[in-house]
Design a protein around this motif. Structure first.
Motif, PDB file in Angstrom:
ATOM      1  N   ASP A  18       0.854  -1.185   0.000  1.00  0.00           N
ATOM      2  CA  ASP A  18       0.000   0.000   0.000  1.00  0.00           C
ATOM      3  C   ASP A  18       0.887   1.231   0.000  1.00  0.00           C
ATOM      4  O   ASP A  18       1.436   1.626   1.025  1.00  0.00           O
ATOM      5  CB  ASP A  18      -0.896  -0.013   1.246  1.00  0.00           C
ATOM      6  N   VAL A  19       1.040   1.815  -1.174  1.00  0.00           N
ATOM      7  CA  VAL A  19       1.965   2.946  -1.271  1.00  0.00           C
ATOM      8  C   VAL A  19       1.421   4.199  -0.598  1.00  0.00           C
ATOM      9  O   VAL A  19       2.132   5.187  -0.463  1.00  0.00           O
ATOM     10  CB  VAL A  19       2.318   3.276  -2.737  1.00  0.00           C
ATOM     11  N   THR A  20       0.182   4.147  -0.146  1.00  0.00           N
ATOM     12  CA  THR A  20      -0.362   5.336   0.512  1.00  0.00           C
ATOM     13  C   THR A  20      -0.155   5.298   2.024  1.00  0.00           C
ATOM     14  O   THR A  20      -0.449   6.268   2.714  1.00  0.00           O
ATOM     15  CB  THR A  20      -1.878   5.478   0.240  1.00  0.00           C
ATOM     16  N   LEU A  21       0.391   4.147   2.543  1.00  0.00           N
ATOM     17  CA  LEU A  21       0.611   4.075   3.991  1.00  0.00           C
ATOM     18  C   LEU A  21       1.677   5.083   4.412  1.00  0.00           C
ATOM     19  O   LEU A  21       2.647   5.293   3.690  1.00  0.00           O
ATOM     20  CB  LEU A  21       1.106   2.676   4.374  1.00  0.00           C
ATOM     21  N   PRO A  22       1.512   5.696   5.591  1.00  0.00           N
ATOM     22  CA  PRO A  22       2.571   6.594   6.054  1.00  0.00           C
ATOM     23  C   PRO A  22       3.834   5.794   6.383  1.00  0.00           C
ATOM     24  O   PRO A  22       3.735   4.676   6.878  1.00  0.00           O
ATOM     25  CB  PRO A  22       1.980   7.230   7.317  1.00  0.00           C
ATOM     26  N   THR A  23       4.992   6.354   6.095  1.00  0.00           N
ATOM     27  CA  THR A  23       6.239   5.624   6.338  1.00  0.00           C
ATOM     28  C   THR A  23       6.997   6.273   7.480  1.00  0.00           C
ATOM     29  O   THR A  23       6.756   7.423   7.821  1.00  0.00           O
ATOM     30  CB  THR A  23       7.152   5.686   5.100  1.00  0.00           C
TER      31      THR A  23
END
Ligand code: PHE
Length: 346
Positions: free
Chosen positions: A87-92
């Motif tokens: 999920d590239v929208t998850l905060p990192t």
């Protein structure tokens, strides 16, 4: 036989289960393989007939196997794609990558003010010839600054090397190295056999400036340092000039900044003390002056044609009062919490 095999393939849910079913129904010991082997013992007509039937049966079984295999593989691939979906929208959480030390950052920022005016940045060695650190700057051998107290001398004595006590020898080097006119800033590390406490480090940093050209006066020095101060401390900065003495400049002055925190209002007001200027209203910033003609001559510059001005500031000290650092010793501990604690960064 065929129906059993097809049933087993259909029942297999994974690649591993299908493999089991394949071995059981098409392997060497499967009923089909056994039947095939027995064909040889049959009379010719029956052999032909049986051969055809077993051939057809094997064809159907293999076809069903391939179809089921494709189905299961596709399902397993789809499942893996679902499981490993990112999920590239998850905060990192970003890993810290480090940053220049606040002293380095401030030194760069100071240099940039001059680079923007067309000056060059000059650097010199920290282990310096005594002649460049002192004599060429009109500091004769009997000058107090040359005594053992301040200077870190380096063995063997006959090599006449010192840890430079200021960045001023880079003035002389710049004049020896470059064609005139010269406009340089010299940031760098210096050493003095000094106290080690909250406001002194035996190894610290200075930034020095030198301009040598035709017709330069104290007025140019004033304009330059006022611009420098405003870039570093804001447009409202007020400067005070105090007469002073340096062997390498004449006349010489000390530059004070009106405290940019209390603007002088804390003087005589014990109710509202100012930590930045210790309620003195002014902060000593650095030394400066018109280059002594003897320095120009020592560097081979014709002092009847050229004149210049020079100034020098302590970088660590500037960081202290500009960014509210309480203890200079924190600057050499390498603890990142210190860098993060500085007001306004650096
Ligand atoms: N070199 C002086 C010091 O270390 C500062 C200075 C530089 C003063 C240039 C005048 C001109 O204190």
């Amino acid at each position: 036989m065929v129906a059993e095999a097809l049933e087993a393939f259909a029942a297999a849910g994974t690649v591993a289960e299908l493999k089991q079913a394949r071995i059981a129904h098409t392997g060497e010991r499967s009923p089909l393989a056994l039947a095939n082997r027995e064909i040889g013992a049959l009379p010719p007509q029956a052999r032909k007939d049986a051969g055809m039937r077993i051939g057809q049966a094997r064809g159907r079984v293999n076809q069903a196997l391939a179809a089921r295999d494709a189905e299961i593989s596709a399902a397993e691939l789809a499942q893996r794609l679902r499981d490993e979906r990112v999920d590239v929208t998850l905060p990192t959480e970003l890993a810290p990558v480090g940053a220049p030390h606040p002293v380095t950052a401030l030194m760069d920022q100071m240099s940039d003010v001059f680079v923007a005016m067309g000056w060059e940045v000059a650097e010199g060695p920290e282990l310096e010839a005594e002649w460049l650190n002192f004599d060429a700057l009109n500091l004769p051998p009997d000058h107090p600054a040359r005594s053992m107290q301040d200077t870190v001398f380096v063995d063997p004595p006959e090599r006449n090397l010192v840890l430079r006590t200021h960045t001023s020898p880079v003035q002389v080097r710049s004049l020896l190295d470059r064609p005139l006119p010269v406009y340089v800033v010299c940031p760098g590390r210096v050493a003095r056999a000094d106290e080690y406490d909250a406001t002194h480090l035996p190894v610290f940093h200075q930034i020095e400036g030198l301009a040598v050209d035709e017709g330069l006066t104290f007025g140019h020095l004033r304009g330059t340092l006022e611009h420098f101060a405003r870039r570093m401390f804001g447009d409202e900065t007020v400067i005070r000039w105090r007469p002073s003495y340096f062997p390498f400049t004449e006349p010489s002055a000390e530059v004070d900044l009106q405290c940019f925190v209390c603007r002088g209002t804390s003087v005589g007001d014990p109710e509202h003390p100012c930590r930045t200027c210790r309620s003195e209203g002014w902060i000593e910033w650095g030394g400066c002056g018109v280059v002594n003609p003897r320095v120009l001559e020592a560097a081979g510059v014709d002092s009847s044609r050229y004149s210049g001005f020079a100034f020098g500031m302590g970088v660590d000290r500037t960081l202290m009062f500009r960014n509210n650092a309480e203890d200079m010793r924190d600057m050499i501990q390498g603890d990142v919490r210190f860098s993060r604690s500085l007001v306004g960064g650096a």
